[in-house]
Design an enzyme around this catalytic site. Structure first.
Site, PDB file in Angstrom:
ATOM      1  NE  ARG A 128     -10.183 -17.681 -17.727  1.00 52.74           N
ATOM      2  CZ  ARG A 128     -10.966 -17.686 -18.805  1.00 52.74           C
ATOM      3  NH1 ARG A 128     -10.449 -17.470 -19.999  1.00 52.74           N
ATOM      4  NH2 ARG A 128     -12.255 -17.913 -18.686  1.00 52.74           N
ATOM      5  CE  LYS A 150       4.074 -12.191   0.241  1.00 52.57           C
ATOM      6  NZ  LYS A 150       4.262 -11.939   1.681  1.00 52.57           N
ATOM      7  CD  GLU A 192       8.347  -2.685   4.539  1.00 49.54           C
ATOM      8  OE1 GLU A 192       9.020  -3.652   4.953  1.00 49.54           O
ATOM      9  OE2 GLU A 192       7.091  -2.708   4.488  1.00 49.54           O
ATOM     10  CE  LYS A 234       9.794  -8.744  -1.556  1.00 50.04           C
ATOM     11  NZ  LYS A 234       8.643  -7.867  -1.360  1.00 50.04           N
ATOM     12  CD  GLU A 244       4.707 -15.123   3.390  1.00 51.29           C
ATOM     13  OE1 GLU A 244       4.957 -14.138   2.688  1.00 51.29           O
ATOM     14  OE2 GLU A 244       4.027 -15.085   4.420  1.00 51.29           O
ATOM     15  NE  ARG A 248       7.438 -12.964  -0.756  1.00 56.42           N
ATOM     16  CZ  ARG A 248       7.124 -12.565  -1.971  1.00 56.42           C
ATOM     17  NH1 ARG A 248       7.134 -13.440  -2.962  1.00 56.42           N
ATOM     18  NH2 ARG A 248       6.802 -11.314  -2.213  1.00 56.42           N
ATOM     19  CG  ASN A 252       5.174 -10.625   6.088  1.00 54.15           C
ATOM     20  OD1 ASN A 252       4.962  -9.562   5.537  1.00 54.15           O
ATOM     21  ND2 ASN A 252       4.841 -11.793   5.565  1.00 54.15           N
ATOM     22  CG  HIS A 255       5.093  -6.603   7.681  1.00 48.60           C
ATOM     23  ND1 HIS A 255       6.428  -6.350   7.932  1.00 48.60           N
ATOM     24  CD2 HIS A 255       4.837  -6.073   6.458  1.00 48.60           C
ATOM     25  CE1 HIS A 255       6.952  -5.701   6.899  1.00 48.60           C
ATOM     26  NE2 HIS A 255       6.015  -5.512   5.999  1.00 48.60           N
ATOM     27  CG  HIS A 259      -0.345  -6.164   8.217  1.00 44.64           C
ATOM     28  ND1 HIS A 259      -0.146  -7.363   7.584  1.00 44.64           N
ATOM     29  CD2 HIS A 259       0.311  -5.251   7.472  1.00 44.64           C
ATOM     30  CE1 HIS A 259       0.589  -7.174   6.499  1.00 44.64           C
ATOM     31  NE2 HIS A 259       0.882  -5.904   6.417  1.00 44.64           N
ATOM     32  CG  HIS A 272       2.727  -0.837   4.824  1.00 43.43           C
ATOM     33  ND1 HIS A 272       2.045  -1.877   5.402  1.00 43.43           N
ATOM     34  CD2 HIS A 272       3.891  -1.374   4.345  1.00 43.43           C
ATOM     35  CE1 HIS A 272       2.744  -2.995   5.276  1.00 43.43           C
ATOM     36  NE2 HIS A 272       3.871  -2.714   4.638  1.00 43.43           N
TER      37      HIS A 272
HETATM   38  P1  NAD Z   1       1.595   4.664  -1.388  1.00 45.83           P
HETATM   39  O1  NAD Z   1       1.528   3.875  -2.609  1.00 45.83           O
HETATM   40  O2  NAD Z   1       0.322   5.071  -0.734  1.00 45.83           O
HETATM   41  O3  NAD Z   1       2.465   5.961  -1.676  1.00 45.83           O
HETATM   42  C1  NAD Z   1       2.668   6.896  -0.655  1.00 45.83           C
HETATM   43  C2  NAD Z   1       2.226   8.314  -1.053  1.00 45.83           C
HETATM   44  O4  NAD Z   1       3.251   8.897  -1.845  1.00 45.83           O
HETATM   45  C3  NAD Z   1       0.966   8.368  -1.872  1.00 45.83           C
HETATM   46  O5  NAD Z   1       0.244   9.521  -1.532  1.00 45.83           O
HETATM   47  C4  NAD Z   1       1.508   8.485  -3.300  1.00 45.83           C
HETATM   48  O6  NAD Z   1       0.594   9.043  -4.182  1.00 45.83           O
HETATM   49  C5  NAD Z   1       2.687   9.377  -3.068  1.00 45.83           C
HETATM   50  N1  NAD Z   1       3.754   9.280  -4.034  1.00 45.83           N
HETATM   51  C6  NAD Z   1       4.188   8.175  -4.689  1.00 45.83           C
HETATM   52  N2  NAD Z   1       5.295   8.466  -5.360  1.00 45.83           N
HETATM   53  C7  NAD Z   1       5.557   9.761  -5.163  1.00 45.83           C
HETATM   54  C8  NAD Z   1       6.588  10.628  -5.609  1.00 45.83           C
HETATM   55  N3  NAD Z   1       7.599  10.187  -6.329  1.00 45.83           N
HETATM   56  N4  NAD Z   1       6.543  11.922  -5.224  1.00 45.83           N
HETATM   57  C9  NAD Z   1       5.528  12.376  -4.432  1.00 45.83           C
HETATM   58  N5  NAD Z   1       4.549  11.603  -3.959  1.00 45.83           N
HETATM   59  C10 NAD Z   1       4.576  10.298  -4.325  1.00 45.83           C
HETATM   60  O7  NAD Z   1       2.440   3.908  -0.258  1.00 45.83           O
HETATM   61  P2  NAD Z   1       3.790   3.055  -0.282  1.00 45.83           P
HETATM   62  O8  NAD Z   1       4.420   3.297   1.026  1.00 45.83           O
HETATM   63  O9  NAD Z   1       4.563   3.240  -1.509  1.00 45.83           O
HETATM   64  O10 NAD Z   1       3.250   1.556  -0.328  1.00 45.83           O
HETATM   65  C11 NAD Z   1       2.452   1.040   0.703  1.00 45.83           C
HETATM   66  C12 NAD Z   1       1.626  -0.094   0.156  1.00 45.83           C
HETATM   67  O11 NAD Z   1       2.493  -1.130  -0.302  1.00 45.83           O
HETATM   68  C13 NAD Z   1       0.702  -0.699   1.181  1.00 45.83           C
HETATM   69  O12 NAD Z   1      -0.556  -0.895   0.607  1.00 45.83           O
HETATM   70  C14 NAD Z   1       1.348  -2.043   1.485  1.00 45.83           C
HETATM   71  O13 NAD Z   1       0.428  -3.016   1.859  1.00 45.83           O
HETATM   72  C15 NAD Z   1       2.002  -2.369   0.187  1.00 45.83           C
HETATM   73  N6  NAD Z   1       3.132  -3.280   0.310  1.00 45.83           N
HETATM   74  C16 NAD Z   1       3.169  -4.350  -0.519  1.00 45.83           C
HETATM   75  C17 NAD Z   1       4.233  -5.204  -0.485  1.00 45.83           C
HETATM   76  C18 NAD Z   1       4.319  -6.335  -1.469  1.00 45.83           C
HETATM   77  O14 NAD Z   1       5.203  -7.179  -1.336  1.00 45.83           O
HETATM   78  N7  NAD Z   1       3.477  -6.364  -2.474  1.00 45.83           N
HETATM   79  C19 NAD Z   1       5.289  -4.983   0.407  1.00 45.83           C
HETATM   80  C20 NAD Z   1       5.226  -3.870   1.243  1.00 45.83           C
HETATM   81  C21 NAD Z   1       4.134  -3.015   1.181  1.00 45.83           C
HETATM   82  N1  GLY Z   2       6.746  -7.656   1.847  1.00 48.05           N
HETATM   83  C1  GLY Z   2       6.732  -9.028   2.169  1.00 48.05           C
HETATM   84  C2  GLY Z   2       6.907  -9.928   1.007  1.00 48.05           C
HETATM   85  O1  GLY Z   2       7.046  -9.495  -0.112  1.00 48.05           O
HETATM   86  O2  GLY Z   2       6.886 -11.116   1.176  1.00 48.05           O
END
Ligand code: NAD
Ligand code: GLY
Length: 367
Positions: A128, A150, A192, A234, A244, A248, A252, A255, A259, A272
């Site tokens: 939890r 998030k 972003e 942010k 949100e 907030r 997006n 997005h 998406h 993404h």
């Molecule tokens: P990812 O986590 O898939 O990383 C991208 C690639 O880079 C992967 O293959 C990873 O293994 C590799 N990698 C990571 N660090 C590395 C490094 N230092 N050197 C070499 N390779 C490396 O993708 P991302 O773009 O980091 O994140 C996308 C995700 O984040 C999506 O799932 C999206 O929905 C999510 N997201 C969440 C929020 C939120 O607020 N929580 C906001 C934006 C995006």
């Molecule tokens: N990436 C959108 C949010 O964090 O709200």
């Protein structure tokens, strides 16, 4: 004699009352045990990472954590957006339970947004709720996903549909980790970064335009500023609307279209950030058709997104399919799709849009 200031070291604070935390930005942070001082005390730590990032950084992180925790374990997940699901999430719970992790065990999310979102969700659920720390290693995760709490996994019917708001204890952005990032991933992160300009700060948009070559060349001080300003914007938004209920949603921008691209092509086909970049072009066109911005603004944003190495034309999914997918967006209410639009330079708002206008945008912006 004055010491030369370190232009890469910054701290940004997220102010959320008792859930407040710092974002540390700098070089050489991951392997430095001082980075982890002052975190919740516990017998054990669990580093959650993936099979791409583990060989690069997990040994250094685990060694640094040994100074603070008697037991340091790791779980290495398969890499990729396609694995942001229940099966992979369960691997984290399997590892925690098999190591007899208790309710004080601290989780460390070492990787990009996929690892960060899944680790955060696991931390929200395990016993939890256990503390967790974000160690983002992609530009995208340093400027966006690691900040703000998030957490989620994907469902075949929609992205990030199963999750929780759950804040980390600390975010540690080591700029050195960006050196190993593939160029395509760097571009995805720039999407972003660019996003923050039109929604909140046109001076930052000017700065990004002027510094795009230095950003793509990964100049440390320039990257540090991009991460810092993005996190400041942010933090300001999340500080006002953590869950949100309104404001907030401006984060997006791009997005809703993005998406739909990700889900329509199958998660992982486009990154993404690529989908968001292209989605911002579409959202800018929509803003123009709603009479909110002029054509020059749309051209300027499109040029910048293309210059960052991102696609500016959407895939040919068909307008009906786009609209069906956008109907699953979390911002949709009672089946009505709501878009983040730019309603003035540096200002964003949420709007529904007539179906015909959305179809015009899709026809203009897709192959
Ligand atoms: P990812 O986590 O898939 O990383 C991208 C690639 O880079 C992967 O293959 C990873 O293994 C590799 N990698 C990571 N660090 C590395 C490094 N230092 N050197 C070499 N390779 C490396 O993708 P991302 O773009 O980091 O994140 C996308 C995700 O984040 C999506 O799932 C999206 O929905 C999510 N997201 C969440 C929020 C939120 O607020 N929580 C906001 C934006 C995006
Ligand atoms: N990436 C959108 C949010 O964090 O709200």
């Amino acid at each position: 004699m004055h010491a030369t200031p370190d232009l890469t070291r910054h701290t940004v604070q997220i102010d959320l009352g008792e859930r407040s935390y710092p974002i540390l930005i700098g070089a050489g942070l991951l392997g430095d045990s001082a980075t982890y001082a002052g975190l919740p005390t516990a017998h054990s730590a669990m580093v959650v990472t993936n099979d791409t990032v583990a060989p690069l950084y997990a040994d250094a992180v685990c060694a640094a954590l040994q100074a603070h925790y008697r037991q340091v374990d790791r779980v290495v997940l398969p890499d990729g957006e396609a694995h942001k699901d229940w099966t992979t999430l369960n691997q984290i719970f399997d590892a925690l339970l098999s190591k007899a992790s208790d309710r004080k065990t601290v989780l460390f999310a070492l990787g990009g947004g996929v690892v960060g979102d899944m680790t955060g969700f696991a931390a929200a659920c395990y016993m939890r709720g256990v503390p967790f720390v974000q160690l983002p290693t992609t530009l995208l995760s340093q400027v966006d996903s690691s900040v703000g709490g998030k957490t989620a996994i994907n469902h075949p019917l929609g992205k990030n549909m199963i999750g929780a708001f759950y804040q980390p204890q600390r975010v540690i952005c080591d700029l050195d980790s960006l050196r190993t990032l593939p160029p395509r991933e760097l571009s995805a992160g720039l999407a972003e970064v660019i996003k923050y300009g039109p929604i909140a700060d046109m001076a930052f948009l000017d700065w990004i335009e002027a510094n795009l070559p230095a950003l793509r060349a990964r100049e440390p001080a320039v990257l540090a500023h991009a991460v810092r300003r993005s996190c400041e914007i942010k933090a300001h938004v999340v500080g006002q609307d953590e869950r949100e209920s309104g404001l907030r949603a401006i984060l997006n921008f791009g997005h809703t279209f993005g998406h739909a691209i990700e889900a329509g092509l199958g998660y992982g086909a486009w990154l993404h950030g690529e989908a968001v970049g292209c989605g911002m072009v579409m959202a800018a066109h929509l803003s123009q058709r709603l009479g909110l911005v002029d054509e020059a603004f749309v051209r300027r944003l499109t040029r910048l997104i293309e210059g960052a190495g991102l696609p500016i034309r959407g895939p040919a999914l068909g307008a009906d399919r786009y609209i069906e997918l956008m109907g699953h967006d979390k911002k949709a209410e009672g089946g009505e799709i709501r878009f983040v639009v730019i309603d003035g330079p540096g200002r964003a708002a949420m709007r529904p849009a007539p179906d015909a206008l959305v179809r015009e945008v899709l026809a203009a912006c897709c192959d």
